[in-house]
Design an enzyme around this catalytic site. Structure first.
Site, PDB file in Angstrom:
ATOM      1  N   ARG A 109     -12.475 -15.176 -20.848  1.00 10.57           N
ATOM      2  CA  ARG A 109     -12.967 -14.772 -22.628  1.00 10.57           C
ATOM      3  C   ARG A 109     -12.541 -14.649 -23.855  1.00 10.57           C
ATOM      4  O   ARG A 109     -12.681 -14.377 -24.505  1.00 10.57           O
ATOM      5  CB  ARG A 109     -14.623 -14.581 -21.440  1.00 10.57           C
ATOM      6  CG  ARG A 109     -14.639 -13.009 -21.359  1.00 10.57           C
ATOM      7  CD  ARG A 109     -15.360 -12.166 -20.607  1.00 10.57           C
ATOM      8  NE  ARG A 109     -15.484 -12.109 -19.022  1.00 10.57           N
ATOM      9  CZ  ARG A 109     -14.366 -12.474 -18.303  1.00 10.57           C
ATOM     10  NH1 ARG A 109     -13.855 -11.656 -18.308  1.00 10.57           N
ATOM     11  NH2 ARG A 109     -15.303 -12.560 -17.431  1.00 10.57           N
ATOM     12  N   HIS A 135      -8.719  -4.576  -5.469  1.00  9.03           N
ATOM     13  CA  HIS A 135      -8.779  -3.617  -6.774  1.00  9.03           C
ATOM     14  C   HIS A 135     -10.564  -3.366  -6.357  1.00  9.03           C
ATOM     15  O   HIS A 135     -11.357  -3.767  -5.807  1.00  9.03           O
ATOM     16  CB  HIS A 135      -9.739  -4.119  -8.510  1.00  9.03           C
ATOM     17  CG  HIS A 135      -9.948  -5.223  -9.003  1.00  9.03           C
ATOM     18  ND1 HIS A 135     -11.458  -4.582  -9.596  1.00  9.03           N
ATOM     19  CD2 HIS A 135     -10.511  -6.508  -8.182  1.00  9.03           C
ATOM     20  CE1 HIS A 135     -12.289  -5.452  -9.564  1.00  9.03           C
ATOM     21  NE2 HIS A 135     -11.466  -6.901  -8.708  1.00  9.03           N
ATOM     22  N   GLU A 157      -8.696  -2.940 -13.085  1.00 15.35           N
ATOM     23  CA  GLU A 157      -8.255  -4.546 -12.489  1.00 15.35           C
ATOM     24  C   GLU A 157      -8.846  -5.640 -13.783  1.00 15.35           C
ATOM     25  O   GLU A 157      -8.629  -6.287 -14.242  1.00 15.35           O
ATOM     26  CB  GLU A 157      -9.118  -5.391 -11.455  1.00 15.35           C
ATOM     27  CG  GLU A 157      -7.753  -6.651 -11.306  1.00 15.35           C
ATOM     28  CD  GLU A 157      -9.018  -7.439 -11.544  1.00 15.35           C
ATOM     29  OE1 GLU A 157      -8.908  -8.989 -11.326  1.00 15.35           O
ATOM     30  OE2 GLU A 157     -10.273  -6.949 -11.442  1.00 15.35           O
ATOM     31  N   ASP A 194     -10.009 -10.459  -3.702  1.00 15.31           N
ATOM     32  CA  ASP A 194     -10.044  -9.743  -4.486  1.00 15.31           C
ATOM     33  C   ASP A 194     -11.902  -9.528  -4.148  1.00 15.31           C
ATOM     34  O   ASP A 194     -12.048  -9.375  -3.910  1.00 15.31           O
ATOM     35  CB  ASP A 194      -9.434 -10.475  -5.903  1.00 15.31           C
ATOM     36  CG  ASP A 194     -10.562  -9.724  -6.514  1.00 15.31           C
ATOM     37  OD1 ASP A 194     -11.634  -9.041  -7.073  1.00 15.31           O
ATOM     38  OD2 ASP A 194     -10.061 -10.390  -8.369  1.00 15.31           O
ATOM     39  N   GLY A 219     -10.220 -15.347  -0.430  1.00 16.20           N
ATOM     40  CA  GLY A 219     -11.839 -15.156  -0.641  1.00 16.20           C
ATOM     41  C   GLY A 219     -11.952 -16.414   0.136  1.00 16.20           C
ATOM     42  O   GLY A 219     -12.043 -17.356   0.252  1.00 16.20           O
ATOM     43  N   SER A 254      16.564 -34.894 -16.250  1.00 12.45           N
ATOM     44  CA  SER A 254      17.790 -35.333 -15.101  1.00 12.45           C
ATOM     45  C   SER A 254      18.088 -33.920 -14.011  1.00 12.45           C
ATOM     46  O   SER A 254      18.424 -33.832 -13.056  1.00 12.45           O
ATOM     47  CB  SER A 254      18.808 -36.448 -15.147  1.00 12.45           C
ATOM     48  OG  SER A 254      19.241 -35.414 -16.626  1.00 12.45           O
ATOM     49  N   HIS A 282       8.327 -16.441 -14.577  1.00 11.43           N
ATOM     50  CA  HIS A 282       8.321 -17.646 -13.248  1.00 11.43           C
ATOM     51  C   HIS A 282       8.554 -18.869 -13.970  1.00 11.43           C
ATOM     52  O   HIS A 282       7.516 -18.690 -14.664  1.00 11.43           O
ATOM     53  CB  HIS A 282       6.837 -17.399 -12.738  1.00 11.43           C
ATOM     54  CG  HIS A 282       7.409 -17.591 -11.013  1.00 11.43           C
ATOM     55  ND1 HIS A 282       7.460 -19.305 -10.347  1.00 11.43           N
ATOM     56  CD2 HIS A 282       7.892 -16.957  -9.574  1.00 11.43           C
ATOM     57  CE1 HIS A 282       7.801 -19.433  -9.032  1.00 11.43           C
ATOM     58  NE2 HIS A 282       8.009 -18.182  -8.773  1.00 11.43           N
ATOM     59  N   TYR A 326      -6.527 -18.379 -16.840  1.00  6.26           N
ATOM     60  CA  TYR A 326      -6.624 -18.161 -15.993  1.00  6.26           C
ATOM     61  C   TYR A 326      -5.974 -19.413 -14.636  1.00  6.26           C
ATOM     62  O   TYR A 326      -4.754 -19.154 -14.335  1.00  6.26           O
ATOM     63  CB  TYR A 326      -8.072 -18.742 -15.372  1.00  6.26           C
ATOM     64  CG  TYR A 326      -9.247 -18.259 -15.764  1.00  6.26           C
ATOM     65  CD1 TYR A 326      -9.405 -15.892 -15.376  1.00  6.26           C
ATOM     66  CD2 TYR A 326     -10.257 -18.761 -16.196  1.00  6.26           C
ATOM     67  CE1 TYR A 326     -10.110 -15.501 -15.133  1.00  6.26           C
ATOM     68  CE2 TYR A 326     -10.991 -17.638 -16.389  1.00  6.26           C
ATOM     69  CZ  TYR A 326     -11.590 -16.568 -15.898  1.00  6.26           C
ATOM     70  OH  TYR A 326     -12.506 -15.948 -16.678  1.00  6.26           O
TER      71      TYR A 326
END
Length: 705
Positions: A191, A360, A408, A437, A509, A594, A654, A665
């Site tokens: 959002r 959280h 959180e 979560d 979850g 490559s 990362h 997300y």
């Protein structure tokens, strides 16, 4: 929030999961069920699994959902959590941070029609006699965390889901955007990025609403009664939530990269919070706004954008409607205020190997029965299970750390600040982070993880009975929903800071399926009454998810060899490489990859050597070699992190996967390269081929024997 995105099982998406994408699973009648034999439990596993009690899970969920616990407002609940863990043999404590948050003061929204009549939105959810917490005097108003204080009066435009592509489509249609107010429906990007995009296109405010077209099959239009009389969405439900620009960086906006303490310097927060006001509203109060646009601009059926048209009885026309104006006001109170992370520790026999498990605790509402307190209840019961195992004289091989994060919901604040404070210890000792979560919001299990965790995570599923069907394991239910594919981690829940500091991570979850009762995400109706009546009567799914997380934690904390499947990471890298080549080939340019292909081959060689070393260490019972191998497994993910982070967002380090810059997300693989190609910046793409290859080679060198 737990399922980030599962790459091949989605048919619709909602903005959800504690600043994390929520995904529907396919109808259960459409998936082929197989029966996997239930794997017998060891004696330790039986003690853990048999410790789970539906009644006490109910009790824990009841406690968490009967007192307001907006971020930074309920220290008592944090202490209660630490106390329960202490009772069960953990060393409990609270870690405090002083963070920037903001809280609602007042808000208003009105629509003035061309004839001068006015519709005044209540901006409230209905009080329900059946659901006691909806009437609590301290119930929390509808608002957006980190939203901008301001007023706006202007004509307005329906902008679909508020993605950059939606705004570009509107411009191509000749729809004026500058100086207008955006009306956007949830779904697709986080959002906060909808509000950010509206401002980038010159708009002066943003209204957000949930559309029942994203509710699956359980709708009033399909004959189901609305909550509380039935399982369909209550028309007055409102999705609160943060509007921080999550894909830039999470955590306290005023302390990027360092923990928020008393004397911490405070940075300018404007790079990651909006500059225009926003308000969330119900679909009942969105209907008059959408209906006033009917016949003006371009009809929704002609816009040709993904999920532009919803299920309301309107045309989803773009507008503007001449003479129809919105007036909005949003007033917030800024605060530098304490938040509290509850922490519980069982010391292991190998102090420099640590497993962290987190959930959280804060919620936008008094309730939060699914998000996050289904997970919170499971965490208390998990501590009880390990307490019973401790009572037998058992001690884990690796230290186990439980964390109950605060704030959180505003933007992963509690976990980010904690990781920033303890980063040296974590990078020197953390084996993995497990996140739960939204433990239960429906009957469809979901799993996302870094690839090396996939095998152990799915094997443990075969030890758990799943309540949906007789003789069905959790593995059966999960594999039917997911085609047996473990999801890729993006962002939106508390694994994010761990992953981007090179720590193996997993998120789990059980989510709302297309035929499950509607989960009222971030609404007053995510309540104990909803959970006990519709979400999980009897708390059977809570028990199953808790047993699963506990057994998985047991093996990661106690197996002699860290149970990673490194060849699975090679398989994932090769899959991501093919996706990258397809992205490049869809353009008219060329990028030489490559070097990346060679780096993946080098990683494959090192990964295979490391797995062979496991066999050698076990077969020879060489304690020193076992230690060497476990250190390699613990540390190899650190190699994937790139100093300085991704372009224009240094928090995300990362090189293999990160949340998409315009999603917040959903994951993008090889993000430095992929997003450069998508932006048409091919010199940057070439640079990030080199940097990504270096990251993969660093990981390979850590594993090299």
């Amino acid at each position: 929030m737990h399922l980030c995105i599962l790459s091949s099982l989605l048919f619709a998406t909602l903005a959800s999961g504690c600043v994390r994408d929520h995904a529907f699973h396919r109808p259960r009648s459409m998936v082929k069920r197989q029966s996997t034999p239930l794997v017998p439990l060891s004696s330790d596993e039986a003690i853990l699994a048999n410790s789970f009690d539906n009644n006490t899970l109910n009790d824990w969920n009841y406690y968490y959902t009967h007192g307001a616990h907006l971020a930074g407002t309920n220290r008592t609940m944090a202490q209660w959590t630490a106390d329960r863990w202490s009772e069960n043999g953990f060393q409990g404590r609270l870690d405090e941070y002083l963070t920037y948050l903001n809280y609602p003061v007042s808000h208003s929204l009105s629509l003035t029609y061309p004839n001068g009549s006015v519709f005044e939105a209540s901006l409230e959810e209905a009080v329900l006699a059946e659901d006691e917490t909806t009437s609590y005097p301290d119930r929390i108003p509808t608002f957006n965390g980190y939203s901008f204080t301001g007023n706006a009066t202007a004509e307005y435009i329906y902008v679909g889901r508020g993605q950059v592509a939606d705004f570009e489509a509107l411009l191509a249609l000749g729809i004026p955007l500058e100086g207008k107010i955006a009306l956007a429906k949830y779904g697709g990007p986080f959002r906060g990025l909808k509000v950010k995009n509206a401002a980038l296109y010159g708009m002066v405010g943003c209204i957000l609403f949930t559309d029942p077209g994203d509710d699956g099959n359980i709708t009033e239009a399909n004959g189901y009664a609305a909550y509380p009389d039935g399982p369909a969405r209550n028309p007055t439900s409102v999705q609160r939530g943060s509007v921080q620009f999550l894909s830039t960086y999470p955590g306290d906006p005023t302390t990027p990269g360092y923990p928020s303490k008393q004397d911490s310097p405070r940075a300018d927060k404007s790079p990651v919070v909006p500059s225009i006001p926003s308000l969330p509203i119900s679909y009942a109060e969105a209907i008059p706004l959408l209906r006033a646009l009917d016949g003006f601009g371009t009809p929704g059926s002609q816009v040709n954008r993904t999920r532009w048209v919803g299920a309301l009885n309107v045309t989803y026309s773009t507008g503007p409607a001449p003479g129809a104006t919105l007036s909005m006001s949003n007033v917030m109170r800024d605060a530098i205020t304490p938040i509290w992370d509850a922490v519980g520790i069982i010391n292991g026999t190998t102090p420099d190997e640590v497993l962290v498990i987190g959930n959280h605790r804060d919620a936008w509402i008094v309730g939060g029965a699914a998000d996050p307190n289904s997970g919170s209840a499971i965490m208390v019961e998990l501590s009880k299970a390990f307490g019973k195992l401790l009572a037998t004289g058992w001690q884990p091989r690796r230290t186990i750390v439980l964390c109950s994060w605060d704030a959180e919901e505003y933007g992963l604040v509690g976990s980010t600040e904690w990781v920033e404070e303890h980063i040296s210890w974590l990078t020197g000792s953390a084996v993995a982070y497990l996140n739960i979560d939204v433990g239960v919001s429906g009957k469809s299990p979901g799993l996302s993880a870094t690839p090396e965790l996939g095998t152990i995570a799915t094997e443990i599923m075969k030890k758990i009975v799943w309540p949906t069907m007789p003789n069905e394991t959790l593995y059966d239910a999960w594999s039917a929903e997911s085609d047996g594919e473990v999801g890729i981690l993006g962002s939106g829940s508390d694994y994010t800071s761990f992953l981007h500091n090179g720590i193996s991570s997993l998120d789990v979850g059980s989510d709302q399926g297309v035929d499950d009762p509607v989960y009222h995400y971030h609404s007053n109706y995510d309540s104990y009454h909803w959970m006990a009546t519709y979400g999980d009567p009897g708390y059977h799914y809570h028990a199953a998810m808790g047993q699963y997380l506990t057994l998985l934690a047991y093996h990661l904390a106690n197996d002699e060899m860290i149970p990673y499947d490194l060849p699975a990471y090679t398989t994932a890298l090769r899959s991501y490489y093919e996706e990258l080549r397809a992205t490049i080939n869809s353009t008219s340019e060329t990028v030489d990859t490559s070097e990346l292909a060679a780096a993946i081959t080098q990683f494959e060689t090192s990964a295979n050597e490391a797995m062979a070393l496991v066999d050698q260490a076990v077969s020879t019972n060489d304690a020193a070699l076992k230690t060497v191998v476990n250190r390699k497994f613990r540390d190899f993910q650190r190699g994937f992190t790139s100093a300085g982070g991704l372009p224009d967002r240094e928090f995300y380090k990362h090189v293999v996967n990160a949340p998409g810059i315009d999603t917040g997300y959903a994951p993008t693989t090889f993000p430095g390269i992929t997003e450069a190609v998508e932006a048409g910046n091919f010199s940057r793409a070439a640079e990030w081929v080199v940097r990504t290859s270096l990251g993969i080679r660093r990981a390979a060198d850590i594993l090299k024997t």
